[in-house]
Design an enzyme around this catalytic site. Structure first.
Site, PDB file in Angstrom:
ATOM      1  N   ASP A   1       0.838  -1.204   0.000  1.00  0.00           N
ATOM      2  CA  ASP A   1       0.000   0.000   0.000  1.00  0.00           C
ATOM      3  C   ASP A   1       0.876   1.259   0.000  1.00  0.00           C
ATOM      4  OD1 ASP A   1      -2.349  -1.596   0.170  1.00  0.00           O
ATOM      5  OD2 ASP A   1      -1.958  -1.865   2.303  1.00  0.00           O
TER       6      ASP A   1
ATOM      7  N   HIS B   1      -5.458  -3.637   5.397  1.00  0.00           N
ATOM      8  CA  HIS B   1      -5.064  -3.957   4.023  1.00  0.00           C
ATOM      9  C   HIS B   1      -6.255  -4.477   3.213  1.00  0.00           C
ATOM     10  CE1 HIS B   1      -2.539  -4.951   0.648  1.00  0.00           C
ATOM     11  NE2 HIS B   1      -2.945  -6.200   0.689  1.00  0.00           N
TER      12      HIS B   1
HETATM   13  N1  LIG Z   1      -0.306  -8.577   1.833  1.00  0.00           N
HETATM   14  C1  LIG Z   1      -0.247  -8.147   0.588  1.00  0.00           C
HETATM   15  O1  LIG Z   1       0.071  -6.994   0.307  1.00  0.00           O
HETATM   16  C2  LIG Z   1      -0.546  -9.075  -0.541  1.00  0.00           C
HETATM   17  C3  LIG Z   1      -1.038 -10.325  -0.282  1.00  0.00           C
HETATM   18  N2  LIG Z   1      -1.288 -11.193  -1.298  1.00  0.00           N
HETATM   19  C4  LIG Z   1      -1.797 -12.511  -0.923  1.00  0.00           C
HETATM   20  O2  LIG Z   1      -0.693 -13.434  -0.929  1.00  0.00           O
HETATM   21  C5  LIG Z   1      -1.198 -14.755  -1.142  1.00  0.00           C
HETATM   22  C6  LIG Z   1      -0.369 -15.461  -2.196  1.00  0.00           C
HETATM   23  O3  LIG Z   1      -0.490 -14.824  -3.438  1.00  0.00           O
HETATM   24  P1  LIG Z   1       0.247 -15.432  -4.753  1.00  0.00           P
HETATM   25  O4  LIG Z   1       1.645 -15.748  -4.444  1.00  0.00           O
HETATM   26  O5  LIG Z   1      -0.082 -14.550  -5.875  1.00  0.00           O
HETATM   27  O6  LIG Z   1      -0.582 -16.808  -4.900  1.00  0.00           O
HETATM   28  P2  LIG Z   1      -0.109 -18.150  -5.651  1.00  0.00           P
HETATM   29  O7  LIG Z   1      -1.319 -18.988  -5.818  1.00  0.00           O
HETATM   30  O8  LIG Z   1       0.695 -17.813  -6.847  1.00  0.00           O
HETATM   31  O9  LIG Z   1       0.865 -18.821  -4.581  1.00  0.00           O
HETATM   32  C7  LIG Z   1       0.435 -19.309  -3.372  1.00  0.00           C
HETATM   33  C8  LIG Z   1       1.305 -20.490  -3.002  1.00  0.00           C
HETATM   34  O10 LIG Z   1       0.871 -20.962  -1.731  1.00  0.00           O
HETATM   35  C9  LIG Z   1       0.976 -22.363  -1.768  1.00  0.00           C
HETATM   36  N3  LIG Z   1       0.161 -22.984  -0.739  1.00  0.00           N
HETATM   37  C10 LIG Z   1      -1.164 -23.245  -0.730  1.00  0.00           C
HETATM   38  N4  LIG Z   1      -1.498 -23.880   0.394  1.00  0.00           N
HETATM   39  C11 LIG Z   1      -0.376 -23.996   1.127  1.00  0.00           C
HETATM   40  C12 LIG Z   1      -0.083 -24.567   2.380  1.00  0.00           C
HETATM   41  N5  LIG Z   1      -1.025 -25.137   3.124  1.00  0.00           N
HETATM   42  N6  LIG Z   1       1.190 -24.515   2.824  1.00  0.00           N
HETATM   43  C13 LIG Z   1       2.154 -23.940   2.062  1.00  0.00           C
HETATM   44  N7  LIG Z   1       1.941 -23.399   0.869  1.00  0.00           N
HETATM   45  C14 LIG Z   1       0.686 -23.433   0.404  1.00  0.00           C
HETATM   46  C15 LIG Z   1       0.533 -22.751  -3.176  1.00  0.00           C
HETATM   47  O11 LIG Z   1       0.958 -24.072  -3.500  1.00  0.00           O
HETATM   48  C16 LIG Z   1       1.201 -21.668  -4.003  1.00  0.00           C
HETATM   49  O12 LIG Z   1       2.475 -22.073  -4.418  1.00  0.00           O
HETATM   50  C17 LIG Z   1      -2.670 -14.577  -1.516  1.00  0.00           C
HETATM   51  O13 LIG Z   1      -3.471 -14.851  -0.386  1.00  0.00           O
HETATM   52  C18 LIG Z   1      -2.773 -13.114  -1.899  1.00  0.00           C
HETATM   53  O14 LIG Z   1      -4.061 -12.609  -1.722  1.00  0.00           O
HETATM   54  C19 LIG Z   1      -1.030 -10.861  -2.599  1.00  0.00           C
HETATM   55  C20 LIG Z   1      -0.527  -9.628  -2.911  1.00  0.00           C
HETATM   56  C21 LIG Z   1      -0.284  -8.624  -1.922  1.00  0.00           C
HETATM   57  O1  LIG Z   2      -5.558  -7.326  -4.064  1.00  0.00           O
HETATM   58  C1  LIG Z   2      -5.212  -8.487  -3.798  1.00  0.00           C
HETATM   59  O2  LIG Z   2      -5.973  -9.443  -3.765  1.00  0.00           O
HETATM   60  C2  LIG Z   2      -3.782  -8.722  -3.451  1.00  0.00           C
HETATM   61  C3  LIG Z   2      -3.331  -7.655  -2.551  1.00  0.00           C
HETATM   62  O3  LIG Z   2      -3.513  -7.723  -1.346  1.00  0.00           O
HETATM   63  C4  LIG Z   2      -2.840  -6.423  -3.144  1.00  0.00           C
HETATM   64  O4  LIG Z   2      -2.477  -6.396  -4.332  1.00  0.00           O
HETATM   65  O5  LIG Z   2      -2.792  -5.418  -2.429  1.00  0.00           O
END
Ligand SMILES: NC(=O)C1=CN([C@@H]2O[C@H](COP(=O)(O)OP(=O)(O)OC[C@H]3O[C@@H](n4cnc5c(N)ncnc54)[C@H](O)[C@@H]3O)[C@@H](O)[C@H]2O)C=CC1
Ligand SMILES: O=C([O-])CC(=O)C(=O)O
Length: 371
Positions: free
Chosen positions: A191, A218
């Site tokens: 953010d 967030h």
């Molecule tokens: N805090 C923030 O600013 C942000 C948070 N996110 C969140 O981060 C998370 C991941 O996003 P991406 O990497 O794009 O998703 P992705 O689907 O590309 O990767 C997620 C990974 O987690 C793994 N996974 C699923 N269950 C699991 C478990 N029980 N133990 C270990 N690994 C497991 C999957 O196999 C996959 O490799 C999402 O929940 C997304 O909403 C995404 C962007 C920003």
């Molecule tokens: O928007 C989403 O789902 C992933 C996230 O948290 C971000 O990009 O800030």
């Protein structure tokens, strides 16, 4: 036995035979662990969800961060592949892969910093809260592992909805008697990164010169940019304030829609600065989200002074038990929660809206564990 054979097969290409024997006895200490430290501070970092969109890039950048001596990559799929790939990079950190829940405890044992991007991302039309049903259970299981294996580690929690997953993690730690509020940080850095970018666009200046505090939480209206506190000091018209607030609050949705079903933000979430001060690539300069935030936590653990970042933490700056604000990072994690400072009328109204939604999300997370 079968599991041990699998584990060894998976990582044997990266280990000396004596390491394999040690691993069978439950402790792996590679000679290169010591070499990697080389007298300089070296921290052990685990990434849970390392094979995902965020996890892979984050693994790459932490492999390049000289503060990292050992890097554990855990996922339920493809951890060996990502580990083999990353481990060929000729930087000092020793990389090990861990696949599936039976290996969770090995992945976590002895870690200083645990970063959690495990879980499902959004698709168009979904809110972050729509991820709760799947991600809440994932975060619970992973945090239970932390209580068993590295209860004193700093935890950077990325998995959405952060406004609820942080309260889930806190309740898991409380239940185990290991909760240290300073060590649990929800990653809201993206953010701030977005706010810096969008504000710089409006001002027509370099985003590296801009610092926008973003507080609250967030998701949607809980993301509250404090545009009255932007550095360098500047003023905006009310149209600019409305445009910027809306764009910062909906930055995640902007990416989800543009990716049209292929996930949410990963690149800006990770970005090229595991190296802010210790740059291999000084020209990269500006940092992005998770790698920058992890680097800030590591510099704090090293004892560097004056490390301040926004994060979603246990807090007393409002009546809510958790709130994102500027925190000072140190050896003890978020050692000081900084006050919000003076808000203008527009921001005070935004704060009331943010608190209302945040309160519900926090309750939802707490109830998931205490019900
Ligand atoms: N805090 C923030 O600013 C942000 C948070 N996110 C969140 O981060 C998370 C991941 O996003 P991406 O990497 O794009 O998703 P992705 O689907 O590309 O990767 C997620 C990974 O987690 C793994 N996974 C699923 N269950 C699991 C478990 N029980 N133990 C270990 N690994 C497991 C999957 O196999 C996959 O490799 C999402 O929940 C997304 O909403 C995404 C962007 C920003
Ligand atoms: O928007 C989403 O789902 C992933 C996230 O948290 C971000 O990009 O800030």
């Amino acid at each position: 036995m079968e599991e041990a054979a699998h584990r060894i097969a998976m990582i044997s290409s990266h280990l000396h035979p004596s390491d394999i024997q040690q691993m069978e006895r439950g402790s792996v200490v590679r000679r290169s662990d010591c070499r990697a430290k080389g007298g300089a501070p070296g921290f052990k970092v685990a990434i849970l969800g390392a094979a995902g969109g965020i996890g892979q890039s984050l693994s790459l950048l932490l492999k390049m961060n000289p503060l990292v001596s050992v890097l554990h990559l855990y996922d339920v799929v493809n951890a060996p592949g990502v580990t083999a790939d990353i481990s060929h990079m000729d930087t000092a950190a020793v990389v090990r892969g861990f696949l599936g829940q039976p290996q969770l405890d090995s992945a976590l044992t002895g870690m200083d910093l645990v970063i959690i991007p495990a879980g499902v991302p959004r698709k168009p039309g979904m809110s972050r809260d729509d991820l709760f049903n799947i991600n809440a259970g994932i975060v619970k299981t992973l945090c239970e592992g932390i209580t068993r294996c590295c209860p004193h580690a700093v935890v950077n929690l990325i998995s959405n909805p952060v406004n609820s997953t942080i309260p889930i993690a806190a309740e898991v730690f409380k239940k185990a008697g290991t909760f240290d509020p300073k060590m649990l940080l929800g990653v809201t850095k993206l953010d701030v990164v977005r706010a810096n970018t969008f504000v710089a666009e409006v001002l027509g200046i370099d985003p590296r010169e801009v610092e926008v505090p973003v507080v609250g939480g967030h998701a949607g209206v809980t993301i509250l940019p404090l545009l009255s506190q932007v550095k360098p000091p500047c003023s905006f018209t009310s149209e600019e304030i409305n445009y910027l607030t809306d764009r910062i609050q909906n930055g995640g949705t902007e990416v989800v829609e543009a990716k049209a079903g292929a996930g949410s933000a990963t690149l800006s979430m990770v970005g090229p600065t595991a190296f802010q001060n210790i740059c291999f690539f000084p020209h990269i300069g500006q940092a992005f989200a998770a790698a920058k935030f992890a680097d800030a936590c590591l510099r704090g653990l090293r004892g560097d002074a004056g490390i301040v970042e926004c994060a979603f933490v246990a807090s007393q700056v409002t009546e809510l038990p958790f709130f994102a604000s500027k925190v000072r990072l140190g050896r003890g994690g978020a050692e000081e929660i900084l006050p919000l400072g003076l808000l203008n009328e527009y921001e005070r109204a935004g704060l009331e809206k943010a608190k209302k939604e945040l309160s519900e999300s926090i309750k939802k997370g707490v109830t998931f564990i205490t019900k």
